[in-house]
Structure formats: structure tokens, C-alpha cells
Design an enzyme around this catalytic site. Structure first.
Site, PDB file in Angstrom:
ATOM      1  N   THR A  91       0.809  -1.141   0.080  1.00 18.59           N
ATOM      2  CA  THR A  91      -0.011   0.079   0.170  1.00 18.59           C
ATOM      3  C   THR A  91       0.906   1.273  -0.087  1.00 18.59           C
ATOM      4  OG1 THR A  91      -0.102  -0.001   2.574  1.00 18.59           O
ATOM      5  CG2 THR A  91      -1.723  -1.161   1.213  1.00 18.59           C
TER       6      THR A  91
ATOM      7  N   GLU B  78      -5.297  -2.906  -1.686  1.00 14.42           N
ATOM      8  CA  GLU B  78      -6.249  -4.078  -1.266  1.00 14.42           C
ATOM      9  C   GLU B  78      -7.314  -4.503  -1.921  1.00 14.42           C
ATOM     10  OE1 GLU B  78      -5.493  -1.298   0.631  1.00 14.42           O
ATOM     11  OE2 GLU B  78      -4.928  -1.808   2.632  1.00 14.42           O
TER      12      GLU B  78
ATOM     13  N   LYS C 249     -13.667  15.636  14.023  1.00 19.11           N
ATOM     14  CA  LYS C 249     -14.913  15.594  14.814  1.00 19.11           C
ATOM     15  C   LYS C 249     -15.061  17.025  15.465  1.00 19.11           C
ATOM     16  CE  LYS C 249     -16.971  11.699  17.023  1.00 19.11           C
ATOM     17  NZ  LYS C 249     -16.551  10.171  17.227  1.00 19.11           N
TER      18      LYS C 249
ATOM     19  N   TRP D 154     -19.193  14.842  12.198  1.00 19.67           N
ATOM     20  CA  TRP D 154     -18.099  14.626  11.524  1.00 19.67           C
ATOM     21  C   TRP D 154     -18.070  15.763  10.470  1.00 19.67           C
ATOM     22  CZ3 TRP D 154     -17.316   8.631  10.178  1.00 19.67           C
ATOM     23  CH2 TRP D 154     -17.012   8.047  11.322  1.00 19.67           C
TER      24      TRP D 154
HETATM   25  N1  LIG Z   1     -11.299   8.448  -5.782  1.00 15.46           N
HETATM   26  C1  LIG Z   1     -10.864   8.606  -4.492  1.00 15.46           C
HETATM   27  N2  LIG Z   1     -11.183   9.565  -3.952  1.00 15.46           N
HETATM   28  C2  LIG Z   1     -11.145   9.553  -2.638  1.00 15.46           C
HETATM   29  N3  LIG Z   1     -10.248   8.835  -2.076  1.00 15.46           N
HETATM   30  C3  LIG Z   1      -9.526   8.008  -2.718  1.00 15.46           C
HETATM   31  C4  LIG Z   1     -10.231   7.654  -4.077  1.00 15.46           C
HETATM   32  N4  LIG Z   1      -9.317   6.436  -4.605  1.00 15.46           N
HETATM   33  C5  LIG Z   1      -8.478   6.243  -3.564  1.00 15.46           C
HETATM   34  N5  LIG Z   1      -8.723   6.862  -2.389  1.00 15.46           N
HETATM   35  C6  LIG Z   1      -7.966   6.700  -1.122  1.00 15.46           C
HETATM   36  O1  LIG Z   1      -6.705   5.866  -1.548  1.00 15.46           O
HETATM   37  C7  LIG Z   1      -6.897   4.781  -0.642  1.00 15.46           C
HETATM   38  C8  LIG Z   1      -5.990   3.597  -1.176  1.00 15.46           C
HETATM   39  O2  LIG Z   1      -4.717   4.029  -1.644  1.00 15.46           O
HETATM   40  P1  LIG Z   1      -3.412   2.891  -1.653  1.00 15.46           P
HETATM   41  O3  LIG Z   1      -3.845   1.759  -1.536  1.00 15.46           O
HETATM   42  O4  LIG Z   1      -2.801   3.612  -2.741  1.00 15.46           O
HETATM   43  O5  LIG Z   1      -2.609   3.296  -0.418  1.00 15.46           O
HETATM   44  P2  LIG Z   1      -3.167   4.375   1.126  1.00 15.46           P
HETATM   45  O6  LIG Z   1      -4.503   3.975   1.600  1.00 15.46           O
HETATM   46  O7  LIG Z   1      -2.858   5.574   0.574  1.00 15.46           O
HETATM   47  O8  LIG Z   1      -1.974   4.057   1.868  1.00 15.46           O
HETATM   48  P3  LIG Z   1      -1.844   3.031   3.285  1.00 15.46           P
HETATM   49  O9  LIG Z   1      -2.893   2.054   3.276  1.00 15.46           O
HETATM   50  O10 LIG Z   1      -0.652   2.296   3.549  1.00 15.46           O
HETATM   51  O11 LIG Z   1      -2.114   3.931   4.244  1.00 15.46           O
HETATM   52  C9  LIG Z   1      -8.117   4.537  -0.181  1.00 15.46           C
HETATM   53  O12 LIG Z   1      -8.537   3.678   0.935  1.00 15.46           O
HETATM   54  C10 LIG Z   1      -8.828   5.986  -0.448  1.00 15.46           C
HETATM   55  O13 LIG Z   1      -8.523   6.567   0.891  1.00 15.46           O
HETATM   56 MG   LIG Z   2      -4.928   2.083   2.650  1.00 14.66          MG
END
Ligand SMILES: Nc1ncnc2c1ncn2[C@@H]1O[C@H](COP(=O)(O)OP(=O)(O)OP(=O)(O)O)[C@@H](O)[C@H]1O
Ligand SMILES: [Mg+2]
Ligand SMILES: Nc1ncnc2c1ncn2[C@@H]1O[C@H](COP(=O)(O)OP(=O)(O)OP(=O)(O)O)[C@@H](O)[C@H]1O
Ligand SMILES: [Mg+2]
Lengths: 545, 545
Positions: free
Chosen positions: A185, A330, A439, A444
């Protein structure tokens, strides 16, 4: 019961076999690290991927072993990808933009036995090699003419390795639930976690992803995935394009708007995909130069929320449709895509833009629901927001190495860590990450919605909102703004712009201007860094108290 | 290795769950046997399908039991379909247009325990009931007001059965390789054979089928499957529309051009699918009345070869794109679809029409090759023709009940019984069924190609070609022609039309005119019947000998 269907395991090499047999001459164009533009096709790339597979077998790599890449999007990276998983090993695409320590951590954690790397990373590899506990072979993805010299490491030359194979190899038949890929991730909220994809999950994700309301790909498409293969499999594009036999354009080490615009025009790109920051730069470049986007029809934008103004600009100025998508490493990563419903097609443009700002509807294969803190299901009314939970065949059931323990609840739901609403037509909208939620007075506030609206204000290039402590309300929002080049927006102008666009009590308590907002290695706003940077900042109301 | 993806079996009820959750209000419009137009949606149909499942459980139907339908395309048929397989039983769609004896044979062969039937077939069911060895319950798919009276059978009323359920039911979790559906082949070349679909094969077929270069469906589409659910699952449309949340239009017992044209216009149909004979009638009707096809964008045509002239007419007169498709009941049924390749998009219209006359390219999930009589692979050069062999996850591995024994070769290939060419871009063209091939002087003549060209001749409505014995050449072609209404084409005119369009030695030895060509229950030319009818016919050259 006698009867039934053939046993045909879902294996990723079948994707490239399909492309080679039915769309063999369809091109793959790459900008390489050597500075050339390389033109090849699915037939050649498949055959060279097989060479890679044979070579790895020769190096002693076996079923289930991890093989890493530190590489940009190029034909060679695609060859490695298919070659590694095609011989039963696990293709681990490592993000080279992470900090050195993170890269070392990830390679050791994955236990990678071989490391393919692009020339760009030759000295990085030299530097970290002593700390790598499991890597036995280092393969420079280039020809002899460009082999790095002067280092201490003994390197293998990619082109020589391929040239020395016999060509007498067949893909390895593994179970469809065998691992095929590994990606960590982004590390936005903590340490990167490893997600182990199976052949089955990748093929199913591909089939779900190519459909009209997802990536919407056919053989006549030309696709430029700006999103790198190390960022959640380039959102599946190198699989999806093989499944349909589309033309693939790879920009190698280039992410600058000038190169992207040039490639889009020259190669007749119809579809492209990347995170919002890439498009921010591109749109500014187009504005500045008066250039256009040629035959481009669709841009898939995800990874972070795509602001409404970006969707409007693409459509009104360049007649390009934005598909706002949401996903996670994921989730392989595709979860939802914001194509318009039939009823929305009849709406006026403004209403359509509003809808397209949502993250969209689930693809078949993604079950989705929202729940409150106590795990109770929330209604699909477009208003209630809560923890977004997902289930499906291309969603992780566990992190690599079992990190984090059990990640599914009793009914198999995975908590995305995102907070969202879902409306009655199935459109999901991310309001926040649960870790970023502000919050205020027990309620929220959505930092993402505030950011989206702020980015629409005149003179604003980028915006981030974080919650800061407040004696009365617990937390209140601080708006952090990067002005556009040459613009000088004021706090008052921006707050005025927000009036009427957001609930009154969401109004940021303060606005600060900065030159740059810190981003993660995948181009996301790094809120943890912002919260640290503004840890000592006192909001006006908080000061008074 | 620790890590990996969720276990999420591919089950067909997940398709309708998806439609209900994300596209719940998207309509399903049916013309019913009672003469009404019924409007419902995915949410309601799913919930009623669950009622069907609950009711069947109450009737003692268990996992793996077969439940038959004798029904037209309507919302109730869709409810039965999902309801039956959703409770773990096997939905067996029986073709009511078969001869009584065939229907009895099929129901007994399948061992169906319950029979759902439309009002149209009330007396048929009364007539055959005494010969049905396994059916325990007869369910009339109507409400109390329309229940058939006066028969001897004790019937269950569908609407009452549904009304009396508790609504407290959950879909049954079976293995994804468990059987979900059963359909018999058309019986064109012999007795119909049963094909047992699994949940997995149906879901994978759906995912392959919705892609842009196959059916190309999205939620904004409105689909009218004229092809009946008993003909190879209506080519997967009731699954595909659920997977994407498209609107579904079902014409019930109506196949006449007037009703079809009216529904296409009124409901805003964007995509429809049927065998060529249906479109032959529709095009003649449009010509006669000057009516048009509204918003219709695409017609999928398959089941028999679609003549070039039909593709041209649809495009030039109504701006409708024909997707020529090839498949088999044994293939769920989709195998290939004739969308244009990127290179073809640059060709002139005539070349495009030529290409679209081919049966198209394999969808991902369908491996395809041609082989000679000795099983040796033939080249993909667009010229060599041979036995068409296929492999894939939605292709039969065995017939129901083990009929016909082993049907796959050692490498898992299934012989389609079709003869075809494949070109270097993957386009497959059916030249014949192996049983219909005409062997003249040791070489094969393609009856399908002759028919296609003959149908393009002025005054010709339909054409069939069969081989008749010839003393010198073994076999020579006889062309059988149905003239268009009011037209009187002559043998000389037709043969003249063929000159230059076909190889000289393919020229039919004779042309005969008939009022009607016999068709199978799925609208195919019945060559066995034609060969019988013309068994005593002597070709000119043969007479002389
Ligand atoms: N279109 C979108 N709008 C808002 N958020 C998004 C969008 N696409 C993805 N995300 C955000 O990105 C996340 C997934 O990103 P990625 O798997 O690259 O790792 P990360 O969640 O940024 O990093 P880590 O999990 O290691 O903290 C999602 O859970 C969401 O929070
Ligand atoms: Mg993530
Ligand atoms: N586009 C097409 N062009 C030519 N032939 C086609 C096309 N589509 C389907 N067919 C023919 O239809 C066959 C499949 O039809 P189906 O499964 O309905 O039963 P059938 O083969 O007609 O009957 P049976 O197998 O019982 O003799 C194919 O094998 C092929 O011969
Ligand atoms: Mg057949």
C-alpha cells in the site's frame, strides 16, 4: 451429476496468450530509460516474457518465490510482470519513490530473491544492496551498451539474459488461487502493507475492470496508464489491455505534462489514468500553451478524490470524460467507477458534474456497505455516512505475512478505512479517511468535501484540510492552500467562495497559504505530515480560549 | 504463504443481488402472455426470485434437482431462472417450439421435478403430462384470474405460490462449480444434447460477455433479447444486464417485426440480439412501412451466419451496427464477436463490411484453433480451413448424463463441429458445419459462403445450399431459393450475380425455387430436412451421366 464445464484455471499468462493470438500486432510503445522510443507488440512482448520466465527458472527461482521490480512503466516491465507470474513466481512491483529505508524494509519483508531494476535506480540499488537480506540476483533492465559500470554489485544484463534463453519454455500451470503478484500500500496512514494477489483475483479483476462502466476498454482503444505499475498494478491496465488487445502506451520515467500531452497526441491515446496531481499539472500546462488532447476520450482519475472543477475542465475545455474511480491496493485496486446512470443522462450538466464528483458505483464483484461505529448497517440514502466495508474476489483476505492479523469481520467484510455515503442508486462518495475525519462538536466534517470546494475557488491550485484541536468543539478545520502560479487569493475570498457551498458549521476556522503541500510516493496529500507541521498552530478561536 | 485474496465463490445470484443493490430501480419491461405490458425493476424481480426459491424449497426441491421452464422471455421467466439456481437447483429452459416428442424426451432425460410454464403452453403441458416420468409439480406462470381451467392436471398458480411465501429466505451457498443451469442444443444435426452450466461458468461467461468488444453493455443500455431464454440462455443477456444494471425489455410471446419495432422505439432499446431470420422479417417490415429503429445502436446476430447484405442494410439504412457473433449451446454460448479491429477502423466501408461478415474474434476466455482431419494445427492465414476447436471455462466438458461419452481430446479441446478459417488478426469465419460441407473433387465448397452471396442477389429472400451426389465430382452444390414477396428471380440472374463473387468451380449446378425453407426450433436452416426433401433430385450434370 454427469455433465459440466471444462476445467480452465484463471491464470494471468492466459491474458497475454490471448493478446498474442488475437491481437498480436497491436502495439506497445514505450519511452525507455535510455531515452529511446521503443515500439513492439503483444506477440513480441509475450514471447520475451516467456524468455524472462525461462531465464528465472534457470536462475533457480521457483513457484511462489518473490521477484521484485524497481521500474517505470515500459514494455520491459510488462515482460517481467508476465514472465515472473508465468513461471509460478510472484511479481512484486516496488515503488521506487519511497524513502530508501522503506524500500529496504519492503524488499526484506517480501523476501524477494531477484531484483529487476531500471537504469534510473542503478545507484539506489548499489546503495541499498548491502542491507538486502534475500536478493540473490540484480538484473539491470537494459542492453549491454547501457550497463551501469563502476559499481560493486555484480549485475545481470536483461537483454543478454533474454538473448541467451532457448525459447523452449511453457507457462507453468499452477492452481488459480496461487499467488501471482505482490504490491504494498502507499503508506499514507502508516507503514506500507503487502497485498498478495492470486492468479484468480487478477483475472477476475481484469474481467470486471474492462467492462463498459469501469475502464470500458476494447481492442480499438489506445491506453496510456500514467499510473505506475508499482501503484496498485497500474490499476490493472497492463492486464486489461491484454484481455481486450488494446494498444498500450508507456511513458517510462516521464510524468511531466509536456511528455504526456505529446504522447497522447502522437499515439492517438483514447484513454488514460492517473492520480489528480498529474492532471492538475497537465491542465495547467494546456491552459498555458493552448494545446489540446487530440483523440482522448476518457480519463480515469482516482487514488485521491478528484475535485469537481477538474471534471468540469476536462469536459468543457477538452471534451474529455472523467471517470472518477475509487479503489485500494487491497482491492487490486478497482472498487467503484463514476459513470453516469441512465437517469443521470437526462439531467442537466451541472447535476451530472455533481454526480461525477462522487466516487461512483460498485463494479460487479464488489459488495459494498456502510456501517456505524458499532457495526450497524447504515441506509443507502446518500446522507448517512459511515465506515465503508467491502467484500469480493479481488479484495485482500489477509496482508502478506499475516501482518495486522485478522482483517475481515465474521461475515467476511473488509474495513477500507474510508468513510463514505451511498445513495439509493448505488453511488458511493468518500467523505474522508477515518483517520482524517474532523470531529467537531460530536459531528463529522468531511475534509475531502471541503478540499474539493476550496480547489474550485479562484486562484487556488491545491488545498488540504486537517482538523486542529479546539477547546469548545474538540476539533475544527484548518484549510491549507497552495495558490496558483501568479495568483494571490486571500483568506476572505476563499471563505466567501465556500459560503453556501458547504454547511455553515463546516466553515474552516482559518486559512493558511503554503508553497507546497507534501505528497506521498503515490501522489496523495500526506495528512500525517501536515498534522505534524501544524501541530503547534493555534486556530483563531482556540487562541482566544 | 500467508496472504491472499478473499474467498468469494462465483454464484449466479450475486449477479441479481448486484443489480438490485446498485441498479434497483432500473426497469424490466415485459409483454406477458395475458396480453399486458408489465413494468417492474431489478429490485422487485430479485425479491420475487427469492420468493420462487423459497417456494421451491417448500415443494421439496433440493440442491442439484432440475426444474424446467417452458416459457417466453418475461420478468417471470427471469424470476424463475434466478430463483431456481439461487436455491441450489438447476434451471432448465426447454424450447417449446420443439416437437412434442422431443420435449417429452428432454424433460425425462433431464429428470425435471418441477415444470413452470407460460399460459401459451397449458394444453401442450396437459397433453404431454402423462408421458413425463419425473415431474411432480406443474406451475402455471400467471395469477389466479388467468389460471387454465378444465384440464385434468392439478396446477399450482405462480402468483399465489409467491404470495404465500414468508419472504424470509437467503440464497443458498453452493460451490461455484455446482450446476446452475441446463439447456439442450438446437437439434439441428441430430438429437438435442444437454449442456449443464455451472455457477462459475455462467458468471465468467457474463464477465466475458459484457465487455466492449462482446455485447458491450453498460447500465445506460436498454436491451431487448429477442433470442429466447431457452435458446442458449438468451445468449447470456439476462445475466449480462444484471451484471451491469441495464434495462431489460422482454417481448414475451412476440417475435413479429411490428411488435419488435414498436418496443424498440417505445422503450428506447439500444441493443438487441437474435438469429438472422428474425432480422430478415424486421428489415422487410421496415422497408414496407418506412419505419425506423429509434435509438437502437447495436444488433447482435448469430445462431446462423449473418449475410453481408443484412449488415449493410442495418448500417446504411438505419445506422445500426451489426455485431456478428458465433457461439454454441455448448459454449454458454458466446465464442466470437465481430467488432472491428483498430486497423479495420481505417479501412473503407466495403472492406469493413467484408470483415464484419466474418464471425469475429475470440473473447478472452475462449481459446480457439483449427485443425485438419488428422488433428494437425492449421495456420491462421485466413485461407486454410479446418475443424474449429475450442477450450475455455464456459465450454462444456461433457454432455448432461454423459451422453456421447468423452467429448474433449487429450489436450482438452472440444470439436465444435464447425469448419472455419482464422486470419492473422484472429478473425474467425465459419465456412460450414462439418456435416454440411460439400466435397467436390476432393475439395471443400463452403455452403455458407454460397448462401451469403446468393442472399445478396436481387429478388432473393433466403437461400440454402446443399450438396447432392454427382458421378464425376462426388458432390456438387444445389442452390435452393425463396424469392422475395412479389419478386421472380431466375436461375440465370442468380448465377450471373454469383459470377466473380465466388470461385468458378463453386458455381451451383442448379437453382430451385421454393416457397419456404424449413427451419429448426431456433430458426436455423434445417439442412437434414432439405437433404431428405431433395434426396431424389438429380443435378443437370448427374442426369446426363
Ligand atoms: N477517488 C478517490 N477519492 C478519494 N479517496 C480515494 C480515491 N481513490 C482512492 N482513494 C484513497 O486511497 C486509498 C487507497 O490507496 P492506496 O492503496 O494507494 O494506499 P493508501 O491507503 O493511500 O496507503 P496506506 O493504506 O498504506 O495508508 C483509499 O482507501 C482511499 O482513502
Ligand atoms: Mg490504505
Ligand atoms: N454466426 C454464426 N455463423 C454461422 N453459424 C453459426 C453462427 N452462430 C452459430 N452458428 C451455428 O450454430 C451452432 C450452434 O447452435 P446450437 O447450439 O443452437 O445448436 P445446433 O448446433 O444448431 O444443434 P445441434 O448441436 O443439436 O445439432 C454452431 O455450431 C454453428 O454451426
Ligand atoms: Mg451443435
Amino acid at each position: 451429476m454427469l455433465g459440466g464445464m471444462q476445467d480452465w484455471p484463471l491464470l494471468v499468462w492466459k491474458l497475454i496468450d490471448h493478446a498474442s493470438a488475437n491481437h498480436g500486432s497491436r502495439e506497445i510503445v514505450s519511452l525507455t530509460c535510455e531515452g529511446t522510443e521503443h515500439r513492439t507488440n503483444w506477440r513480441e512482448v509475450r514471447s520475451r516474457a516467456m524468455n524472462v520466465a525461462e531465464a528465472l527458472t534457470g536462475l533457480g527461482v521457483g513457484t511462489g518465490d518473490r521477484v521484485a521490480t524497481l521500474a517505470w512503466n515500459t514494455h520491459r516491465h510488462v515482460e517481467c510482470w508476465y514472465g515472473i507470474s508465468g513461471m509460478g513466481a510472484v511479481a512484486h512491483t516496488v515503488n521506487p519513490r519511497l524513502f530508501e529505508d522503506q524500500i529496504v524494509y519492503i524488499l526484506n519483508h517480501a523476501g524477494d530473491r531477484v531484483l529487476f531494476f531500471d537504469l534510473t535506480f542503478a545507484s539506489l540499488v548499489e546503495a541499498i544492496a548491502p542491507r538486502l537480506e534475500t536478493v540473490e540476483h540484480f538484473i539491470a533492465m537494459t542492453g549491454e551498451a547501457h550497463m551501469p559500470t563502476g559499481g560493486r554489485l555484480s549485475l545481470i544484463c536483461y537483454e543478454t539474459l533474454i538473448a541467451e534463453t532457448s525459447g523452449d519454455f511453457s507457462w507453468v500451470q499452477v492452481e488459480e488461487t496461487a499467488p501471482a503478484g505482490l504490491c504494498y500500500t502507499s503508506g499514507t496512514t502508516g507503514n506500507p502493507k503487502g497485498v498478495l494477489y492470486t492468479h484468480r483475483s487478477n483475472v477476475l479483476h481484469t474481467l470486471g475492470g474492462i467492462s463498459k462502466d469501469a475502464l470500458g476498454l476494447g481492442s480499438a482503444d489506445t491506453v496510456l496508464p500514467v499510473v505506475p505499475m508499482y501503484h496498485a498494478n497500474a490499476w490493472g491496465v497492463p492486464y486489461a489491455t491484454a484481455a481486450v488487445g488494446a494498444k498500450l502506451v508507456m511513458a517510462g520515467p516521464h510524468f511531466d505534462p509536456e511528455t504526456l500531452q505529446r504522447m497522447i497526441l502522437k499515439e492517438g491515446v483514447t484513454m488514460t489514468a492517473a492520480v489528480p496531481t498529474v492532471w492538475l499539472a497537465l491542465l495547467q500546462y494546456l491552459e498555458r500553451t493552448g494545446k489540446d488532447l487530440g483523440e482522448l476520450e476518457r480519463v480515469v482519475i482516482g487514488g485521491s478524490a478528484c475535485p469537481r472543477s477538474m471534471i468540469v475542465d476536462f469536459k468543457k475545455k477538452y471534451d474529455v470524460e472523467v471517470f472518477h474511480a475509487w479503489g485500494m491496493t487491497e482491492m487490486s485496486p478497482l472498487g467503484t467507477v463514476g459513470t453516469l446512470s441512465a437517469s443521470a443522462l437526462g439531467m442537466d450538466e451541472d447535476a451530472q458534474f455533481d454526480l461525477k464528483t462522487k466516487q461512483g458505483r460498485a463494479i460487479f464483484g464488489v459488495d459494498m456497505k456502510i456501517a456505524d461505529d458499532d457495526g450497524r448497517d447504515l441506509p443507502r440514502d446518500g446522507k448517512a455516512f459511515g465506515h465503508l466495508l467491502v467484500r469480493g474476489p479481488w479484495i485482500a483476505g489477509q496482508y502478506f505475512g499475516g501482518d495486522g492479523g485478522v482483517i475481515l469481520d465474521e461475515e467476511g467484510w473488509f474495513d477500507t478505512g474510508d468513510v463514505a455515503t451511498i445513495d439509493s442508486e448505488g453511488y458511493m462518495q468518500i467523505t474522508d479517511r477515518s483517520k482524517d475525519v474532523i470531529k467537531s462538536g460530536g459531528e463529522w466534517i468531511s475534509s475531502i468535501e471541503l478540499e474539493n470546494e476550496a480547489v474550485g475557488a479562484p486562484g487556488v491550485a491545491e488545498a488540504a484540510v486537517i482538523g486542529l484541536p479546539h477547546p469548545k468543539w474538540d476539533e475544527r478545520p484548518l484549510l491549507i492552500v497552495v495558490p496558483r502560479e501568479g495568483a494571490h487569493p486571500t483568506k476572505e475570498e476563499i471563505l466567501h467562495h465556500l459560503e453556501g457551498r458547504i454547511a455553515k458549521w463546516w466553515m474552516p476556522d482559518d486559512v493558511v497559504f503554503v508553497d507546497e503541500i507534501p505528497h506521498t510516493a503515490t501522489g496523495k496529500i500526506q495528512k500525517t505530515a501536515l498534522r505534524e507541521a501544524f501541530a503547534d498552530y493555534r486556530l483563531p478561536g482556540a487562541r482566544a480560549a
